[in-house]
Structure formats: structure tokens, C-alpha cells
Design a protein around this motif. Structure first.
Motif, PDB file in Angstrom:
ATOM      1  N   THR A  83       0.857  -1.185   0.000  1.00  0.00           N
ATOM      2  CA  THR A  83       0.000   0.000   0.000  1.00  0.00           C
ATOM      3  C   THR A  83       0.899   1.243   0.000  1.00  0.00           C
ATOM      4  O   THR A  83       2.108   1.156   0.245  1.00  0.00           O
ATOM      5  CB  THR A  83      -0.937   0.002   1.221  1.00  0.00           C
ATOM      6  N   GLU A  84       0.277   2.397  -0.267  1.00  0.00           N
ATOM      7  CA  GLU A  84       1.062   3.623  -0.445  1.00  0.00           C
ATOM      8  C   GLU A  84       1.930   3.960   0.766  1.00  0.00           C
ATOM      9  O   GLU A  84       3.055   4.433   0.626  1.00  0.00           O
ATOM     10  CB  GLU A  84       0.131   4.791  -0.774  1.00  0.00           C
ATOM     11  N   ASP A  85       1.446   3.681   1.972  1.00  0.00           N
ATOM     12  CA  ASP A  85       2.225   3.998   3.168  1.00  0.00           C
ATOM     13  C   ASP A  85       3.476   3.130   3.309  1.00  0.00           C
ATOM     14  O   ASP A  85       4.371   3.461   4.074  1.00  0.00           O
ATOM     15  CB  ASP A  85       1.341   3.881   4.423  1.00  0.00           C
ATOM     16  N   ASP A 124       2.904  -4.086   9.339  1.00  0.00           N
ATOM     17  CA  ASP A 124       2.017  -3.006   8.929  1.00  0.00           C
ATOM     18  C   ASP A 124       1.294  -3.249   7.607  1.00  0.00           C
ATOM     19  O   ASP A 124       0.570  -2.376   7.136  1.00  0.00           O
ATOM     20  CB  ASP A 124       2.805  -1.692   8.831  1.00  0.00           C
ATOM     21  N   ARG A 183      -0.908   4.720  -8.254  1.00  0.00           N
ATOM     22  CA  ARG A 183      -1.821   4.565  -7.125  1.00  0.00           C
ATOM     23  C   ARG A 183      -3.165   4.074  -7.659  1.00  0.00           C
ATOM     24  O   ARG A 183      -3.484   4.275  -8.824  1.00  0.00           O
ATOM     25  CB  ARG A 183      -2.010   5.898  -6.417  1.00  0.00           C
TER      26      ARG A 183
END
Length: 194
Positions: A83-85, A124, A183
Motif C-alpha cells: 500500500t502507499e504507506d 504493517d 496509485r
């Protein structure tokens, strides 16, 4: 312009034409207990009954990298969804490290033990699939690894009230070519025709 894949450069043609590609951020463990974590963008789902995913790292035989070698030795791995994070950490894990070094440590990532396989996963990661080796095969200069998903971790923040995965809450990153990524924020829906 037209021609054979060789006319365009087959890797560049496929990596640039089949986009965006999901990223399998694969964690595995060597028989010596070293945790490995590496991203692969030649990745997808193969079947849902049984639930099987695949990724195809470059290398065969003696030229296998740590991830496929670990999986063929232990028959276990985890696919962590990027994911982007987590994209910067994912990129850091693509570095070439010395034998015995863990990408988890290199990228300063927290890891937790998986539930059903003897492999660490990215703590995470919003979605992680614990896999057992379903099959493998050499395809030209790559080794295709197929894994049966035997357990899944899905963060509460990316589910519907009914407990199903909500793709609209999952900011997944996809691979383009070269250093390009994308994204999945710009989404739209279409009705399937009858």
C-alpha cells in the motif's frame, strides 16, 4: 510499429505494456533462519478454489535468488500487499544485500510471525496471504512459484461492516515500468452486460 517481442525488447515490452501490475512483497525464511523480503511485479491470482497466487522471479536452477530458493526449500511464504504507506520501505527491500542480511532489518520494518507458516510477515501490511507451495515450474529464464493461500490477514480499517475486504479503503500501489508506479485512487465502475 509492429514486430516480434525481440524487436521491442521482450522485458521492456511486457513490463511496459502489461500495466499496472500488482506487487507481491514476498517474505520467506531460509533453512538457516534468515528472513527475506523482496518485491515482485510479475504477480497475480491464479484461482480461487483452491485460492492460489503466483509470482515469477527471474532465475532458474543455480541462478535462483533468495526468495524462490527459500520457498523451494521450505515450501512456505507470505505475500504482503503493498500500500502507499509502505511503498518506500518496499523499494528499500529491493536492494541487493549480502548473504545473511535481512531486508526487514535493512528497511527498518517491523515483522511478526505468521500464523500457519514458519515465515515472518510485514506487521504493517494491510493484507497478507500466508501461502504453502502449490507448485513451481521453470518458464524460460524465470521460475514461476504458485502458492496456495492457507491463511489471510486483513486489517480492520480496510473491511466493510460485514468483515469483507473493501477495495475502496485499500490504497494499493501498482508497478509500471522502470521506476514508475501508480496509485489506485482513481476508480470507476462499469456494469457488466448480461
Amino acid at each position: 510499429m509492429e514486430g516480434t517481442p525481440d524487436d521491442f525488447g521482450p522485458y521492456r515490452l511486457l513490463a511496459g505494456g502489461v500495466v499496472p501490475r500488482p506487487i507481491a512483497w514476498v517474505s520467506s525464511r531460509s533453512t538457516d533462519g534468515v528472513d527475506n523480503l523482496a518485491p515482485y511485479s510479475f504477480f497475480n491470482v491464479v484461482a480461487y478454489d483452491p485460492p492460489v497466487v503466483m509470482f515469477a522471479p527471474v532465475g532458474v536452477g543455480e541462478d535462483l535468488k533468495d526468495t524462490p530458493r527459500n520457498i523451494l526449500d521450505t515450501e512456505e511464504f507470505v505475500v504482503n500487499v503493498v500500500t502507499e504507506d509502505l511503498v518506500e520501505a518496499m523499494n528499500a527491500t529491493s536492494a541487493t544485500l549480502d548473504d545473511g542480511e535481512s531486508e526487514f532489518d535493512h528497511a527498518d520494518l517491523e515483522k511478526v510471525e505468521a500464523t500457519t507458516v514458519d515465515v515472518a510477515r510485514v506487521a504493517d501490511a494491510k493484507v497478507a496471504f500466508e501461502c504453502e507451495l502449490y507448485d513451481s515450474m521453470e518458464v524460460g529464464s524465470s521460475t514461476m512459484i504458485l502458492g496456495e493461500v492457507v491463511y489471510a490477514h486483513v486489517a480492520d480499517g480496510v473491511t466493510t461492516p460485514e468483515g469483507k475486504l473493501d477495495v475502496n479503503k485499500l490504497d494499493v500501489v501498482g508497478r509500471l515500468s522502470g521506476g514508475g508506479y501508480t496509485r489506485t485512487r482513481d476508480r470507476f465502475s462499469l456494469e457488466r452486460p448480461p
